[in-house]
Write a protein that holds these residues in place. Structure first.
Motif, PDB file in Angstrom:
ATOM      1  N   ALA A  33       0.941  -1.379  -0.128  1.00  0.00           N
ATOM      2  CA  ALA A  33      -0.055  -0.208   0.020  1.00  0.00           C
ATOM      3  C   ALA A  33       1.105   1.148   0.028  1.00  0.00           C
ATOM      4  CB  ALA A  33      -0.864   0.181   1.492  1.00  0.00           C
ATOM      5  N   LEU A  34       2.070   0.856   1.077  1.00  0.00           N
ATOM      6  CA  LEU A  34       2.474   2.324   1.142  1.00  0.00           C
ATOM      7  C   LEU A  34       3.231   2.572  -0.784  1.00  0.00           C
ATOM      8  CD1 LEU A  34       4.922   4.085   2.364  1.00  0.00           C
ATOM      9  CD2 LEU A  34       6.578   2.296   2.612  1.00  0.00           C
ATOM     10  N   GLU A  35       3.612   1.701  -0.934  1.00  0.00           N
ATOM     11  CA  GLU A  35       4.584   1.572  -2.441  1.00  0.00           C
ATOM     12  C   GLU A  35       3.166   2.795  -3.679  1.00  0.00           C
ATOM     13  OE1 GLU A  35       7.159  -2.416  -2.601  1.00  0.00           O
ATOM     14  OE2 GLU A  35       5.577  -2.305  -3.218  1.00  0.00           O
ATOM     15  N   VAL A  36       2.102   1.781  -3.913  1.00  0.00           N
ATOM     16  CA  VAL A  36       1.283   2.198  -5.027  1.00  0.00           C
ATOM     17  C   VAL A  36       0.605   3.933  -3.908  1.00  0.00           C
ATOM     18  CG1 VAL A  36      -1.195   1.963  -5.289  1.00  0.00           C
ATOM     19  CG2 VAL A  36       0.530  -0.019  -5.434  1.00  0.00           C
ATOM     20  N   PHE A  37       0.948   4.239  -3.053  1.00  0.00           N
ATOM     21  CA  PHE A  37       0.367   5.180  -2.893  1.00  0.00           C
ATOM     22  C   PHE A  37       1.703   6.565  -2.655  1.00  0.00           C
ATOM     23  CE2 PHE A  37       0.544   8.673   0.441  1.00  0.00           C
ATOM     24  CZ  PHE A  37      -0.640   9.554   0.071  1.00  0.00           C
ATOM     25  N   THR A  38       2.652   5.516  -2.846  1.00  0.00           N
ATOM     26  CA  THR A  38       3.995   6.929  -3.079  1.00  0.00           C
ATOM     27  C   THR A  38       4.178   6.660  -4.668  1.00  0.00           C
ATOM     28  OG1 THR A  38       5.307   6.252  -1.193  1.00  0.00           O
ATOM     29  CG2 THR A  38       6.417   6.745  -2.714  1.00  0.00           C
ATOM     30  N   VAL A  39       3.403   5.990  -5.202  1.00  0.00           N
ATOM     31  CA  VAL A  39       4.006   6.106  -6.630  1.00  0.00           C
ATOM     32  C   VAL A  39       2.734   7.231  -7.123  1.00  0.00           C
ATOM     33  CG1 VAL A  39       3.046   4.928  -9.074  1.00  0.00           C
ATOM     34  CG2 VAL A  39       5.178   3.653  -7.041  1.00  0.00           C
ATOM     35  N   VAL A  40       1.719   6.989  -6.688  1.00  0.00           N
ATOM     36  CA  VAL A  40       0.353   8.228  -7.549  1.00  0.00           C
ATOM     37  C   VAL A  40       1.257   9.489  -5.909  1.00  0.00           C
ATOM     38  CG1 VAL A  40      -1.636   8.632  -6.569  1.00  0.00           C
ATOM     39  CG2 VAL A  40      -1.548   5.865  -6.925  1.00  0.00           C
ATOM     40  N   VAL A  41       1.453   9.595  -5.567  1.00  0.00           N
ATOM     41  CA  VAL A  41       1.013  10.713  -4.946  1.00  0.00           C
ATOM     42  C   VAL A  41       2.879  11.485  -5.570  1.00  0.00           C
ATOM     43  CG1 VAL A  41       3.071  12.310  -2.623  1.00  0.00           C
ATOM     44  CG2 VAL A  41       0.804  10.738  -2.546  1.00  0.00           C
ATOM     45  N   VAL A  42       3.961  10.951  -6.340  1.00  0.00           N
ATOM     46  CA  VAL A  42       4.469  11.104  -7.518  1.00  0.00           C
ATOM     47  C   VAL A  42       3.907  11.353  -8.181  1.00  0.00           C
ATOM     48  CG1 VAL A  42       6.878  11.253  -8.004  1.00  0.00           C
ATOM     49  CG2 VAL A  42       6.815  10.228  -5.602  1.00  0.00           C
ATOM     50  N   GLY A  43       3.565  10.296  -9.198  1.00  0.00           N
ATOM     51  CA  GLY A  43       2.578  10.523 -10.443  1.00  0.00           C
ATOM     52  C   GLY A  43       2.122  11.821 -10.295  1.00  0.00           C
ATOM     53  N   VAL A  44       1.437  12.345  -9.478  1.00  0.00           N
ATOM     54  CA  VAL A  44       0.951  13.399  -9.683  1.00  0.00           C
ATOM     55  C   VAL A  44       0.973  14.190 -10.143  1.00  0.00           C
ATOM     56  CG1 VAL A  44      -1.306  14.748  -8.541  1.00  0.00           C
ATOM     57  CG2 VAL A  44      -1.878  12.431  -9.033  1.00  0.00           C
ATOM     58  N   MET A  45       2.341  15.122  -8.328  1.00  0.00           N
ATOM     59  CA  MET A  45       3.368  15.929  -8.808  1.00  0.00           C
ATOM     60  C   MET A  45       3.969  15.900  -9.853  1.00  0.00           C
ATOM     61  SD  MET A  45       6.621  16.613  -6.526  1.00  0.00           S
ATOM     62  CE  MET A  45       7.608  15.168  -7.135  1.00  0.00           C
ATOM     63  N   VAL A  46       4.256  14.685 -10.720  1.00  0.00           N
ATOM     64  CA  VAL A  46       5.254  14.771 -12.234  1.00  0.00           C
ATOM     65  C   VAL A  46       3.754  15.680 -12.803  1.00  0.00           C
ATOM     66  CG1 VAL A  46       5.886  13.511 -14.041  1.00  0.00           C
ATOM     67  CG2 VAL A  46       6.564  12.726 -11.348  1.00  0.00           C
ATOM     68  N   GLY A  47       2.570  15.350 -12.656  1.00  0.00           N
ATOM     69  CA  GLY A  47       1.296  15.489 -13.656  1.00  0.00           C
ATOM     70  C   GLY A  47       1.611  16.827 -13.493  1.00  0.00           C
ATOM     71  N   VAL A  48       1.349  17.481 -12.788  1.00  0.00           N
ATOM     72  CA  VAL A  48       1.106  18.979 -12.149  1.00  0.00           C
ATOM     73  C   VAL A  48       2.037  19.978 -12.731  1.00  0.00           C
ATOM     74  CG1 VAL A  48       1.040  20.706 -10.716  1.00  0.00           C
ATOM     75  CG2 VAL A  48      -0.345  18.654  -9.810  1.00  0.00           C
ATOM     76  N   GLU A  49       3.521  19.252 -13.035  1.00  0.00           N
ATOM     77  CA  GLU A  49       5.103  20.007 -12.852  1.00  0.00           C
ATOM     78  C   GLU A  49       4.847  20.154 -14.772  1.00  0.00           C
ATOM     79  OE1 GLU A  49       6.272  22.354 -11.444  1.00  0.00           O
ATOM     80  OE2 GLU A  49       7.182  21.876  -9.385  1.00  0.00           O
ATOM     81  N   PHE A  50       4.583  18.778 -15.006  1.00  0.00           N
ATOM     82  CA  PHE A  50       4.644  18.913 -16.485  1.00  0.00           C
ATOM     83  C   PHE A  50       3.492  19.378 -17.403  1.00  0.00           C
ATOM     84  CE2 PHE A  50       3.213  16.456 -20.304  1.00  0.00           C
ATOM     85  CZ  PHE A  50       4.620  16.549 -21.191  1.00  0.00           C
ATOM     86  N   SER A  51       2.281  19.485 -16.262  1.00  0.00           N
ATOM     87  CA  SER A  51       1.475  20.709 -16.416  1.00  0.00           C
ATOM     88  C   SER A  51       1.815  22.138 -17.300  1.00  0.00           C
ATOM     89  CB  SER A  51      -0.005  20.143 -15.860  1.00  0.00           C
ATOM     90  OG  SER A  51      -1.365  21.046 -16.290  1.00  0.00           O
ATOM     91  N   VAL A  52       2.424  22.393 -15.949  1.00  0.00           N
ATOM     92  CA  VAL A  52       2.941  23.469 -15.948  1.00  0.00           C
ATOM     93  C   VAL A  52       4.349  24.272 -17.249  1.00  0.00           C
ATOM     94  CG1 VAL A  52       4.342  25.092 -14.573  1.00  0.00           C
ATOM     95  CG2 VAL A  52       2.569  24.278 -13.609  1.00  0.00           C
ATOM     96  N   ALA A  53       4.961  23.121 -17.367  1.00  0.00           N
ATOM     97  CA  ALA A  53       6.149  23.456 -18.221  1.00  0.00           C
ATOM     98  C   ALA A  53       5.232  23.720 -19.474  1.00  0.00           C
ATOM     99  CB  ALA A  53       7.042  22.539 -18.384  1.00  0.00           C
ATOM    100  N   PHE A  54       4.408  22.828 -19.873  1.00  0.00           N
ATOM    101  CA  PHE A  54       4.081  22.193 -21.680  1.00  0.00           C
ATOM    102  C   PHE A  54       2.377  22.559 -21.145  1.00  0.00           C
ATOM    103  CE2 PHE A  54       7.288  20.015 -20.568  1.00  0.00           C
ATOM    104  CZ  PHE A  54       8.328  19.359 -21.107  1.00  0.00           C
ATOM    105  N   VAL A  55       1.700  23.031 -20.712  1.00  0.00           N
ATOM    106  CA  VAL A  55      -0.104  23.921 -21.007  1.00  0.00           C
ATOM    107  C   VAL A  55      -0.020  25.250 -19.943  1.00  0.00           C
ATOM    108  CG1 VAL A  55      -2.048  22.937 -20.671  1.00  0.00           C
ATOM    109  CG2 VAL A  55      -0.642  21.012 -20.821  1.00  0.00           C
ATOM    110  N   ILE A  56       0.303  24.250 -19.029  1.00  0.00           N
ATOM    111  CA  ILE A  56      -0.434  26.352 -18.200  1.00  0.00           C
ATOM    112  C   ILE A  56       0.852  27.603 -18.996  1.00  0.00           C
ATOM    113  CG2 ILE A  56      -0.075  27.525 -15.945  1.00  0.00           C
ATOM    114  CD1 ILE A  56      -2.722  24.759 -16.307  1.00  0.00           C
ATOM    115  N   ASN A  57       1.863  27.160 -18.595  1.00  0.00           N
ATOM    116  CA  ASN A  57       2.655  28.694 -19.100  1.00  0.00           C
ATOM    117  C   ASN A  57       2.268  28.297 -20.557  1.00  0.00           C
ATOM    118  OD1 ASN A  57       3.298  28.808 -16.872  1.00  0.00           O
ATOM    119  ND2 ASN A  57       5.891  27.716 -17.798  1.00  0.00           N
ATOM    120  N   ARG A  58       2.489  27.821 -21.941  1.00  0.00           N
ATOM    121  CA  ARG A  58       2.286  27.763 -23.078  1.00  0.00           C
ATOM    122  C   ARG A  58       0.906  28.955 -23.450  1.00  0.00           C
ATOM    123  NH1 ARG A  58       6.261  26.525 -22.440  1.00  0.00           N
ATOM    124  NH2 ARG A  58       5.709  28.703 -22.366  1.00  0.00           N
TER     125      ARG A  58
END
Length: 148
Positions: free
Chosen positions: A4-29
């Motif tokens: 459960a910790l492993e899956v939760f960690t991957v989800v938390v990090v994955g959502v963080m990556v999604g936010v930062e990716f969105s800032v870089a390639f969507v929001i700033n554009r």
């Protein structure tokens, strides 16, 4: 419990990556395409909002990865988790040394008080942000691979 910790960690990090990716390639554009001073005002607001949330997310993600690395040290994939943790440490160092100083200036700017080189500073922030996004994507990929 470790699974459960492993899956939760991957989800938390994955959502963080999604936010930062969105800032870089969507929001700033989107912000760059807004008329007149709207884009700069949007960046200032985003800098204040995300500047308050992202440090907790980065440190929280790093803490989860550290717990996973210790708790799962005898499991297959432990080396991948440690490398992912090192990459997340690198991303925090990059943030503190490169991105946060620019963000702290930019979040206070208005059309009336921004410096003449504000666009150059934002472009520098974006270049550093692209590098940080690459680092956290690599960390996320390693964590996902460690699940197997």
């Amino acid at each position: 419990m470790l699974n459960a910790l492993e899956v939760f960690t991957v989800v938390v990090v994955g959502v963080m990556v999604g936010v930062e990716f969105s800032v870089a390639f969507v929001i700033n554009r989107i912000l760059d395409a807004l008329p007149e001073d709207s884009g700069q005002l949007g960046r200032s607001h985003g800098g204040r909002m995300l500047g308050a949330v992202m440090p907790v997310w980065y440190i929280g993600s790093l803490a989860l990865v550290a717990i996973w690395a210790v708790a799962g040290r005898h499991r297959p994939g432990a080396v991948l988790v440690v490398i992912a943790g090192a990459l997340l440490i690198l991303s925090v160092i990059m943030s503190l040394l490169l991105l946060v100083p620019i963000n702290n200036r930019g979040k206070t700017w208005t059309p009336e008080n921004r410096p003449a080189d504000w666009k150059e500073q934002m472009n520098r922030w974006e270049r550093y942000h692209y590098a940080r996004v690459a680092v956290i994507i690599a960390a996320f990929a390693l964590l996902a691979a460690a699940l197997t």
